[in-house]
Design an enzyme around this catalytic site. Structure first.
Site, short mmCIF file in Angstrom:
data_model
loop_
_atom_site.label_atom_id
_atom_site.label_comp_id
_atom_site.label_asym_id
_atom_site.label_seq_id
_atom_site.Cartn_x
_atom_site.Cartn_y
_atom_site.Cartn_z
N LYS A 1 4.61 -4.97 -8.94
CA LYS A 1 3.37 -5.25 -8.23
C LYS A 1 2.38 -4.09 -8.36
O LYS A 1 1.16 -4.31 -8.42
CB LYS A 1 3.65 -5.55 -6.76
CG LYS A 1 4.39 -6.87 -6.55
CD LYS A 1 3.65 -8.04 -7.18
CE LYS A 1 4.23 -9.39 -6.80
NZ LYS A 1 3.54 -10.52 -7.47
N TYR B 1 10.51 -5.06 -7.72
CA TYR B 1 9.36 -5.85 -7.26
C TYR B 1 8.16 -4.94 -6.96
O TYR B 1 7.03 -5.21 -7.38
CB TYR B 1 9.77 -6.64 -6.03
CG TYR B 1 8.72 -7.53 -5.43
CD1 TYR B 1 8.43 -8.78 -5.98
CD2 TYR B 1 8.04 -7.15 -4.27
CE1 TYR B 1 7.48 -9.61 -5.41
CE2 TYR B 1 7.09 -7.98 -3.70
CZ TYR B 1 6.82 -9.20 -4.27
OH TYR B 1 5.88 -10.03 -3.69
#
Length: 318
Positions: A180, A176
């Site tokens: 991002k 993640y």
């Protein structure tokens, strides 16, 4: 439905069947935009379960019931062809594509030493490839429009969704955090490439209480003096509405952190210390003397100064 600053504009919002995406879609509609509500509709925050058109259809129906214009799209933005079809749906239904809000995402949390290849690939695919796919087709449309009008700038807005996880790290979310961080790089590259066409591309790092963060923030507590939940997704939506509007003409390639009545602009990385060799080239010994001394007393668990961004310590960022 409300103000008309986006009247005549068409917006696509991905992952808009719930949480942040839903709040953003409703805000853009309130500001006058026609909205293409995209959501693949899988019930699990990890992307598991049978896909359903219901979440997107319910949000689109909510917008229409309030007097706005909306259409639902049930598709996977990480699939190149389906992303192209989503961009085409905006043009076919409303005759334009002016605003793209990339929000769709999933979680597959695991420590880096335990993460499977599939857990890594799935998160990178939905977040980073999904952002790229939609950006690619919107960008091509805006470039073609500008060329067709003898190079005159068009109106185009991209609002991407990153996270403080890219700034501060998140121990159980290497996939993640990497996705991002990649989204920020995609955004700034896009901002530089499309500025001459009139397109503005920015990225937000929101904190909000959604099904993606229910194990971090927990359920909303009891209202105090009728005050709204400071982590409600509705606190994030106004910034998205602003960045999608003509008022944000001079805002491009920027990173914002937003939550609970607070908007913070994150500066680009700067050099905090500089070391020069006293000779023609560094030696191990010279670097040992300079760098070991500089980092003396640092806690290795605090691996990057950005862990202190906005007072954020070791709690998991979103």
């Amino acid at each position: 439905m409300g103000m008309d600053v986006l009247a005549g504009r068409t917006a696509i919002v991905t992952g808009a069947g719930r949480g942040l995406g839903r709040a953003e879609a409703l805000e853009l509609a309130r500001l006058g935009a026609a909205v293409v509500v995209n959501d693949y509709g899988q019930p699990g925050r990890d992307g598991s379960g049978e896909a359903s058109a219901t979440p997107a259809e319910e949000v689109a129906a909510e917008i229409v019931a309030a007097g706005g214009r909306a259409v639902a799209h049930h598709g996977d933005v990480a699939d190149f062809k389906q992303a192209q079809e989503l961009a085409g749906l905006a043009l076919e239904t409303f005759g334009s594509l002016d605003i793209l809000v990339n929000n769709a995402g999933i979680l597959r949390d695991r420590m880096v030493f335990s993460m499977t290849e599939e857990e890594w690939d799935a998160v990178i695919r939905v977040h980073l490839k999904g952002h790229f796919n939609m950006t690619r087709f919107a960008a091509a449309h805006w470039r073609d429009r500008a060329k067709a009008d003898n190079g005159r700038p068009v109106f185009g807005r991209i609002v991407n969704t990153s996270s403080e996880a890219f700034l501060a790290g998140s121990a159980g979310q290497p996939n993640y955090a990497a996705a991002k961080g990649g989204i920020v790089g995609l955004t700034t590259s896009t901002a530089a490439a499309l500025a001459k066409y009139g397109v503005r591309s920015n990225v937000i790092c929101p904190r909000a209480r959604t099904r993606m963060t229910d194990d971090v923030f927990g359920p909303a507590g009891p209202a105090v003096d009728r005050s709204p939940d400071p982590l409600a997704p509705e606190h994030v939506a106004p910034l998205v509405g602003y960045l999608a509007s003509p008022a944000a003409e001079r805002v491009n390639g920027q990173v914002f952190v937003v939550h609970g009545g607070m908007v913070a602009l994150v500066d680009r990385p700067r050099v905090t210390a500089k070391f020069d060799t006293a000779k023609d080239a560094f030696t191990y010994g010279e670097l040992d003397e300079l760098l070991t001394g500089y980092f003396a007393g640092r806690d290795p668990a605090e691996s990057f100064a950005a862990t202190e961004v906005l007072g954020l310590k070791r709690s998991r960022p979103y």
